[in-house]
Design an enzyme around this catalytic site. Structure first.
Site, PDB file in Angstrom:
ATOM      1  N   LEU A 276      96.116  34.601  19.217  1.00 37.66           N
ATOM      2  CA  LEU A 276      96.369  35.723  20.132  1.00 37.66           C
ATOM      3  C   LEU A 276      96.537  37.029  19.357  1.00 37.66           C
ATOM      4  CD1 LEU A 276      98.803  34.090  22.721  1.00 37.66           C
ATOM      5  CD2 LEU A 276      96.327  34.432  22.895  1.00 37.66           C
TER       6      LEU A 276
ATOM      7  N   GLY B 174      98.194  39.556  26.308  1.00 39.57           N
ATOM      8  CA  GLY B 174      98.341  40.082  27.657  1.00 39.57           C
ATOM      9  C   GLY B 174      99.717  40.598  27.996  1.00 39.57           C
TER      10      GLY B 174
ATOM     11  N   ARG C  68      98.456  37.722  16.993  1.00 40.04           N
ATOM     12  CA  ARG C  68      99.902  37.952  16.883  1.00 40.04           C
ATOM     13  C   ARG C  68     100.490  38.618  18.136  1.00 40.04           C
ATOM     14  NH1 ARG C  68      97.540  38.484  12.073  1.00 40.04           N
ATOM     15  NH2 ARG C  68      98.349  37.184  10.399  1.00 40.04           N
ATOM     16  N   GLY C  69      99.950  38.233  19.270  1.00 45.53           N
ATOM     17  CA  GLY C  69     100.455  38.744  20.534  1.00 45.53           C
ATOM     18  C   GLY C  69      99.694  39.932  21.073  1.00 45.53           C
TER      19      GLY C  69
ATOM     20  N   TYR D  21     109.196  30.876   5.295  1.00 48.77           N
ATOM     21  CA  TYR D  21     109.513  31.456   6.598  1.00 48.77           C
ATOM     22  C   TYR D  21     111.029  31.618   6.676  1.00 48.77           C
ATOM     23  CZ  TYR D  21     104.754  30.360   8.290  1.00 48.77           C
ATOM     24  OH  TYR D  21     103.387  30.287   8.464  1.00 48.77           O
TER      25      TYR D  21
END
Length: 328
Positions: A204, A211, A206-207, A54
């Site tokens: 989620l 929402g 990746r978003g 990362y």
């Protein structure tokens, strides 16, 4: 904070995935990321998930800074290794040879400023190295006290069984969300047969299903702009499902993200969602999902809002999908 059990490891009911703090989703605020890690620990989260690749060690160093004043026994570090990245940030393969992984572990221990890693796992299956050799080498690190538990990531049932025949496996890390449910075909059953837990990332999507994503979201350095599910041809339909889910969430009195996280949480006492919050605001929203209890009828409503066969686009570009043992 509730707890769950993965393998023979007791963890918080949800964990914190730290990848997004190191550039994968574009620029982030270092001070806010550190504050978010500490807020997660204060809230009772124990699992912190990272990878040595990362931002090429940046994420481990960031965690080391955030954790410096924190008693070591109060958190669990889950570390992935083996992904190979060139100076331009391009993926160039995987390396899970015994000598390579022991060297990678030495670097991670140094960057993280710790004497041991709680869960150590290959990021992906290295097709050139038998999984038995990889697990055996991590087992030697366990025997030496540098690693506490052995994990896997994005591998299929056959590989899971072969790995578990060498050493006990604590958990499989794999993408699992309303939009990604391939693990339910057979991998989840295999894990349960063997007493292996699941740490679910991408809860989620990746978003996408959080929402907050819009057609104007994203920016420089955000790898999601190259993801099939975020591509222009697929995004409208996928966001339409999010709005359908929003209507269900509104009825339940929760946010879209909380509904999505709570759904993954409901998959079992052996499934730990990893939330990728990199701000305290998003973390606070995610933590609200821990207290959401869903009935069978409510779960069915949530699933109906996001039919898995209606999701447009793969979760990774084609080259990355081809490298996933879990998709074979």
């Amino acid at each position: 904070m509730r707890t769950k059990t993965i393998g023979n490891l007791t963890t918080s009911a949800i964990g914190l995935g730290c990848m997004g703090m190191s550039g994968a989703y574009g620029e982030s605020d270092r001070d806010e990321c550190i504050a978010t890690v500490r807020a997660a620990l204060d809230a009772g989260i124990t699992v912190l998930d990272t990878g040595d690749f990362y931002a090429m060690g940046h994420n481990e160093l960031l965690l080391a800074e955030a954790l410096r004043p924190v008693p070591r026994e109060t958190y669990q570090l889950s570390v992935k290794f083996g992904a190979q990245v060139d100076p331009a940030g391009a993926w160039v393969g995987y390396d899970a040879r015994p000598a390579a992984l022991k060297t990678a572990a030495a670097y991670s221990l140094q960057r993280l400023g710790t004497d041991y890693i709680d869960v150590y796992r290959p990021a992906r299956l290295d097709p050139a190295v038998p999984i038995e050799d990889t697990i055996g080498a991590i087992g030697e690190l366990v025997d030496a006290g540098y690693v506490r538990h052995i994990g896997l990531s994005e591998v299929g049932s056959e590989t899971i069984r072969r790995a578990a025949s060498v050493r006990p496996i604590s958990d499989l890390q794999i993408e699992y969300s309303l939009m990604t449910r391939g693990v339910e075909r057979d991998i989840l059953g295999t894990c349960r047969d063997l007493g292996i837990g699941v740490t679910a990332y991408g809860v989620l999507a990746r978003g996408l299903i959080g929402g907050h994503w819009t057609k104007s979201s994203g920016g420089p350095g955000d790898f999601r702009t190259a993801s099939p599910r975020f591509a222009e041809a697929n995004l409208d339909g996928n966001l339409a499902m999010v709005e359908t889910l929003r209507a269900v969430a509104d009825q339940l009195g929760v946010s879209v993200a909380q509904a999505a996280i709570a759904w993954v949480d409901s998959r079992g006492a052996d499934v730990v969602p990893l939330v990728g919050s990199r701000t305290r605001t998003r973390l606070a929203e995610a933590l609200g999902a821990v207290d959401v209890s869903l009935t069978a009828e409510q779960l069915a409503q949530i699933e109906a809002a996001v039919p898995v066969d209606a999701v447009a686009g793969d979760r990774y570009p084609a080259a990355h999908m081809a490298a996933l043992d879990s998709e074979r």
